[in-house]
Design an enzyme around this catalytic site. Structure first.
Site, PDB file in Angstrom:
ATOM      1  N   ARG A 274       3.246  -5.293  11.290  1.00 27.59           N
ATOM      2  CA  ARG A 274       1.752  -5.031  11.115  1.00 27.59           C
ATOM      3  C   ARG A 274       0.988  -6.279  11.297  1.00 27.59           C
ATOM      4  O   ARG A 274       0.147  -6.731  10.562  1.00 27.59           O
ATOM      5  CB  ARG A 274       1.617  -4.271   9.585  1.00 27.59           C
ATOM      6  CG  ARG A 274       2.572  -3.092   9.399  1.00 27.59           C
ATOM      7  CD  ARG A 274       2.107  -2.340   8.329  1.00 27.59           C
ATOM      8  NE  ARG A 274       1.241  -1.377   8.533  1.00 27.59           N
ATOM      9  CZ  ARG A 274       0.812  -0.276   7.765  1.00 27.59           C
ATOM     10  NH1 ARG A 274       1.206  -0.375   6.538  1.00 27.59           N
ATOM     11  NH2 ARG A 274      -0.236   0.519   8.180  1.00 27.59           N
ATOM     12  N   PRO A 275       0.869  -6.823  12.427  1.00 27.89           N
ATOM     13  CA  PRO A 275      -0.122  -8.040  12.598  1.00 27.89           C
ATOM     14  C   PRO A 275      -1.511  -7.479  12.635  1.00 27.89           C
ATOM     15  O   PRO A 275      -1.950  -6.324  12.585  1.00 27.89           O
ATOM     16  CB  PRO A 275       0.100  -8.559  14.032  1.00 27.89           C
ATOM     17  CG  PRO A 275       0.934  -7.029  14.625  1.00 27.89           C
ATOM     18  CD  PRO A 275       1.364  -6.333  13.646  1.00 27.89           C
ATOM     19  N   ILE A 276      -2.519  -8.565  12.279  1.00 24.28           N
ATOM     20  CA  ILE A 276      -3.844  -8.371  12.231  1.00 24.28           C
ATOM     21  C   ILE A 276      -4.530  -9.033  13.346  1.00 24.28           C
ATOM     22  O   ILE A 276      -5.879  -9.257  13.427  1.00 24.28           O
ATOM     23  CB  ILE A 276      -4.590  -8.262  10.956  1.00 24.28           C
ATOM     24  CG1 ILE A 276      -4.423  -9.844  10.534  1.00 24.28           C
ATOM     25  CG2 ILE A 276      -4.016  -7.296   9.908  1.00 24.28           C
ATOM     26  CD1 ILE A 276      -5.111 -10.151   9.388  1.00 24.28           C
ATOM     27  N   ASP A 277      -3.807  -9.330  14.372  1.00 28.08           N
ATOM     28  CA  ASP A 277      -4.345 -10.273  15.593  1.00 28.08           C
ATOM     29  C   ASP A 277      -5.720  -9.561  16.347  1.00 28.08           C
ATOM     30  O   ASP A 277      -6.403 -10.035  16.579  1.00 28.08           O
ATOM     31  CB  ASP A 277      -3.267 -10.737  16.682  1.00 28.08           C
ATOM     32  CG  ASP A 277      -2.431  -9.310  17.130  1.00 28.08           C
ATOM     33  OD1 ASP A 277      -2.108  -8.662  16.335  1.00 28.08           O
ATOM     34  OD2 ASP A 277      -2.253  -9.244  18.424  1.00 28.08           O
ATOM     35  N   LEU A 278      -5.480  -8.197  16.440  1.00 24.47           N
ATOM     36  CA  LEU A 278      -6.595  -7.452  17.214  1.00 24.47           C
ATOM     37  C   LEU A 278      -7.597  -7.333  16.304  1.00 24.47           C
ATOM     38  O   LEU A 278      -8.932  -7.499  16.911  1.00 24.47           O
ATOM     39  CB  LEU A 278      -6.191  -5.925  17.523  1.00 24.47           C
ATOM     40  CG  LEU A 278      -4.794  -5.841  18.514  1.00 24.47           C
ATOM     41  CD1 LEU A 278      -4.626  -4.439  18.504  1.00 24.47           C
ATOM     42  CD2 LEU A 278      -5.006  -6.480  19.830  1.00 24.47           C
TER      43      LEU A 278
ATOM     44  N   ARG B  99      -3.197  -2.401   2.605  1.00 22.26           N
ATOM     45  CA  ARG B  99      -3.254  -3.001   3.789  1.00 22.26           C
ATOM     46  C   ARG B  99      -4.825  -2.882   3.851  1.00 22.26           C
ATOM     47  O   ARG B  99      -5.457  -3.646   4.701  1.00 22.26           O
ATOM     48  CB  ARG B  99      -2.606  -2.251   4.645  1.00 22.26           C
ATOM     49  CG  ARG B  99      -2.681  -2.827   6.154  1.00 22.26           C
ATOM     50  CD  ARG B  99      -1.768  -2.318   7.180  1.00 22.26           C
ATOM     51  NE  ARG B  99      -2.251  -2.761   8.369  1.00 22.26           N
ATOM     52  CZ  ARG B  99      -1.952  -3.734   8.945  1.00 22.26           C
ATOM     53  NH1 ARG B  99      -1.505  -4.771   8.419  1.00 22.26           N
ATOM     54  NH2 ARG B  99      -2.435  -4.062  10.359  1.00 22.26           N
TER      55      ARG B  99
ATOM     56  N   LYS C 134      -7.098  10.171   2.646  1.00 19.25           N
ATOM     57  CA  LYS C 134      -6.660   8.778   2.049  1.00 19.25           C
ATOM     58  C   LYS C 134      -7.483   7.877   3.458  1.00 19.25           C
ATOM     59  O   LYS C 134      -8.134   7.019   3.168  1.00 19.25           O
ATOM     60  CB  LYS C 134      -5.391   8.648   1.866  1.00 19.25           C
ATOM     61  CG  LYS C 134      -4.964   7.244   1.671  1.00 19.25           C
ATOM     62  CD  LYS C 134      -3.622   6.693   1.462  1.00 19.25           C
ATOM     63  CE  LYS C 134      -2.748   6.411   2.681  1.00 19.25           C
ATOM     64  NZ  LYS C 134      -3.015   5.035   3.286  1.00 19.25           N
ATOM     65  N   ASN C 135      -6.846   8.185   4.606  1.00 12.43           N
ATOM     66  CA  ASN C 135      -7.171   7.003   5.549  1.00 12.43           C
ATOM     67  C   ASN C 135      -8.704   7.407   6.189  1.00 12.43           C
ATOM     68  O   ASN C 135      -9.040   6.571   7.019  1.00 12.43           O
ATOM     69  CB  ASN C 135      -6.154   7.315   6.828  1.00 12.43           C
ATOM     70  CG  ASN C 135      -4.867   6.584   6.326  1.00 12.43           C
ATOM     71  OD1 ASN C 135      -4.610   6.114   5.269  1.00 12.43           O
ATOM     72  ND2 ASN C 135      -3.731   7.096   7.430  1.00 12.43           N
TER      73      ASN C 135
ATOM     74  N   CYS D 201       2.130  -0.489   2.868  1.00 15.92           N
ATOM     75  CA  CYS D 201       3.627  -0.307   2.971  1.00 15.92           C
ATOM     76  C   CYS D 201       4.580  -1.246   3.915  1.00 15.92           C
ATOM     77  O   CYS D 201       3.848  -1.632   5.133  1.00 15.92           O
ATOM     78  CB  CYS D 201       3.542   1.057   3.679  1.00 15.92           C
ATOM     79  SG  CYS D 201       3.676   2.444   2.836  1.00 15.92           S
TER      80      CYS D 201
ATOM     81  N   ASP E 160       2.834   8.904  10.467  1.00 12.83           N
ATOM     82  CA  ASP E 160       2.786   9.338   9.077  1.00 12.83           C
ATOM     83  C   ASP E 160       3.534  10.386   8.535  1.00 12.83           C
ATOM     84  O   ASP E 160       3.504  10.734   7.376  1.00 12.83           O
ATOM     85  CB  ASP E 160       1.244   9.152   8.484  1.00 12.83           C
ATOM     86  CG  ASP E 160       0.763   7.607   8.420  1.00 12.83           C
ATOM     87  OD1 ASP E 160       1.677   6.979   8.688  1.00 12.83           O
ATOM     88  OD2 ASP E 160      -0.419   7.637   8.339  1.00 12.83           O
TER      89      ASP E 160
ATOM     90  N   ARG F 138       0.266   6.308  -3.915  1.00 10.61           N
ATOM     91  CA  ARG F 138      -0.711   5.749  -3.295  1.00 10.61           C
ATOM     92  C   ARG F 138      -1.574   6.551  -2.517  1.00 10.61           C
ATOM     93  O   ARG F 138      -2.517   6.290  -2.084  1.00 10.61           O
ATOM     94  CB  ARG F 138       0.023   4.478  -2.351  1.00 10.61           C
ATOM     95  CG  ARG F 138       0.515   3.152  -3.081  1.00 10.61           C
ATOM     96  CD  ARG F 138       0.919   2.189  -1.879  1.00 10.61           C
ATOM     97  NE  ARG F 138       0.194   2.205  -0.900  1.00 10.61           N
ATOM     98  CZ  ARG F 138       0.290   2.145   0.235  1.00 10.61           C
ATOM     99  NH1 ARG F 138       1.764   2.134   0.444  1.00 10.61           N
ATOM    100  NH2 ARG F 138      -0.468   1.972   1.212  1.00 10.61           N
TER     101      ARG F 138
END
Ligand code: UD1
Length: 417
Positions: free
Chosen positions: A121-125, A92, A22-23, A116, A304, A396
């Site tokens: 779960r920030p996305i700053d990076l 995500r 999946k990933n 999930c 995971d 999912r």
């Protein structure tokens, strides 16, 4: 809503074919945005995360269709750059689209991503990396708006080795002028797979799988046919199922070298494992506690597989400490395991588990994807009947989960509530 009804307590025997990861597939679908050519993903799992990602591609103007297990994507006429809130909130990985949509169309508009609920779960990076490449970003009303007249290669140092940020930056950098160097990059096998895919499209990516990934941008990328790597988390889930239920399993299309942290733990608790040429065989005997299980970025123990490993620790002899270092609230399975008779205490990011001889059937609720898989394993190994709801989480990430488990002897069926 759907649920599994499970009669537990039977050992598992037989062979199971592991799906493509999946990933790995999700970032490859984002990478497909980069070309006007045709992209074919062989052995593409029909999980809802993939189907939602294909729908996002359709919103952008790509044609997507399945031919057997092949997902075919054609983007010759694609021209949209906006990912609507309803779809972005479903998963995500929609955020991975930022890098490739900007690279292809010079702008992108995307609602804040979902996925999930396992912590902040920030996305700053992601955003800082894209800014370094020359993208102007504004955030307003739950949307991220990106524009750029041209992308320029840069050196980017990640504060932590984020998988998604590494992938997103790689996807934008492929169309940047000059060279990009990502330092402290994630080293997951899925990053290596994305690099192979991009290289097949004509990009030059070096160093994937190490902490320094170097990308030489190109002007155009060609279409590609590709078979993604196998899903190490699905494989790990079946190995843990075997350790919990007993019996003998053979996993086909499974790469043991991507699972060394788990295999090492399973050998310590007295499973016999033999791996060769894309196959992993496991024979499960007694279960002693794995002691300490601490999640960390690859090649450490994968977050995971934390929930599934905790379910196993519940029925091991002795005590286990599970430490979750990646996501703040990834213990939603704990109260459900306790309903099944587990003895667990949580303090902050650590769970203390005292093993019991067996779990007992109960009605439980999955709160996220891997937690749902863990509860299913717990139910299959437990005495008596269990119901595991809500299967939308499990769907999912696992294709044909109950069919595969049933073929191994588990008594499991899907029921609409
Ligand atoms: C990916 C995987 C997910 C897995 C996770 C960790 C996909 C589709 N999902 O998620 O299954 O659980 O890796 O192996 O591949 N962080 C920041 N700022 C950012 C980005 C991340 O602080 O901008 C932090 C996160 O809060 C977290 C850590 O970095 O603590 C790791 O997250 P990351 O590697 O980014 O996970 P995902 O890419 O979301």
């Amino acid at each position: 809503m759907e649920k599994y009804v499970i009669e537990g307590g039977v050992p598992l025997y037989g062979e199971v074919e592991i799906q493509s990861a999946k990933n790995a597939v999700l970032p490859l679908l984002a990478a497909a945005v980069l070309t006007e050519g045709r992209v074919v993903i062989h052995k593409c799992p029909r999980i809802t995360d993939v189907l939602n990602m294909a729908q996002i591609l359709a919103e952008l103007g790509f044609s997507t269709s399945f031919a057997g297990d092949d997902l075919i994507i054609d983007g010759a006429d694609a021209a949209n750059h906006e990912i609507p809130a309803a779809l972005a909130k479903e998963l995500r990985s929609s955020v991975f689209m930022l890098g490739s949509v900007i690279a292809r169309f010079g702008r992108a508009r995307i609602a804040y991503p979902g996925g999930c609920d396992i912590g902040l779960r920030p996305i700053d990076l992601h955003l800082r990396g894209l800014r370094r490449l020359g993208v102007n970003i504004s955030e307003e009303g739950g949307y991220i708006d990106c524009t750029c007249s041209r992308l320029t290669g840069a050196e980017i140092v990640l504060d932590c080795p984020s998988v998604g940020a590494t992938e997103n930056i790689m996807l934008a950098a492929v169309r940047a002028e000059g060279e990009t160097l990502i330092r402290n990059a994630a080293r997951e096998p899925e990053i290596v797979d994305l690099a192979h895919f991009l290289n097949r499209m004509g990009v030059k990516v070096y160093g994937a799988g190490t902490s320094n990934v170097r990308i030489e941008g190109v002007k155009t990328l060609r279409g590609v046919e590709y078979t993604p790597i196998s899903d190490r988390i699905e494989a790990g889930t079946f190995l843990i199922a075997s350790a919990m239920c007993g019996g003998e399993l053979v996993l086909k299309n499974a790469e043991a070298e991507n699972l060394t942290a788990l295999i090492h733990k399973l050998c310590e608790i007295s499973c016999k494992i033999h791996a060769d040429n894309g196959k992993i065989e496991i024979e499960s005997k007694g279960r002693v506690s794995p002691g300490l299980v601490e999640t960390s970025p690859y090649p450490g123990f994968p977050t995971d597989l934390q929930a599934q490993m905790m379910a196993l620790a519940c029925i091991c002899r002795g005590s286990t400490v599970v430490v979750e270092n990646l996501f703040e609230t990834r213990f939603k399975h704990v109260p459900e395991l306790i309903r099944m008779g587990a003895d667990i205490t949580v303090r902050g990011r650590s769970a203390f588990i005292r093993g019991v001889p067996s779990l007992k059937g109960a009605d439980v609720l999955a709160g996220d994807l891997r937690g749902g898989a863990a509860l299913t394993l717990a139910a299959i190994s437990a005495e008596g009947q269990s119901c595991v709801a809500d299967l939308s989480h499990i769907d999912r990430g696992y294709s044909d989960f109950e069919f595969k488990l049933r073929a191994l002897g588990a008594r499991i069926r899907r029921v609409r509530v």
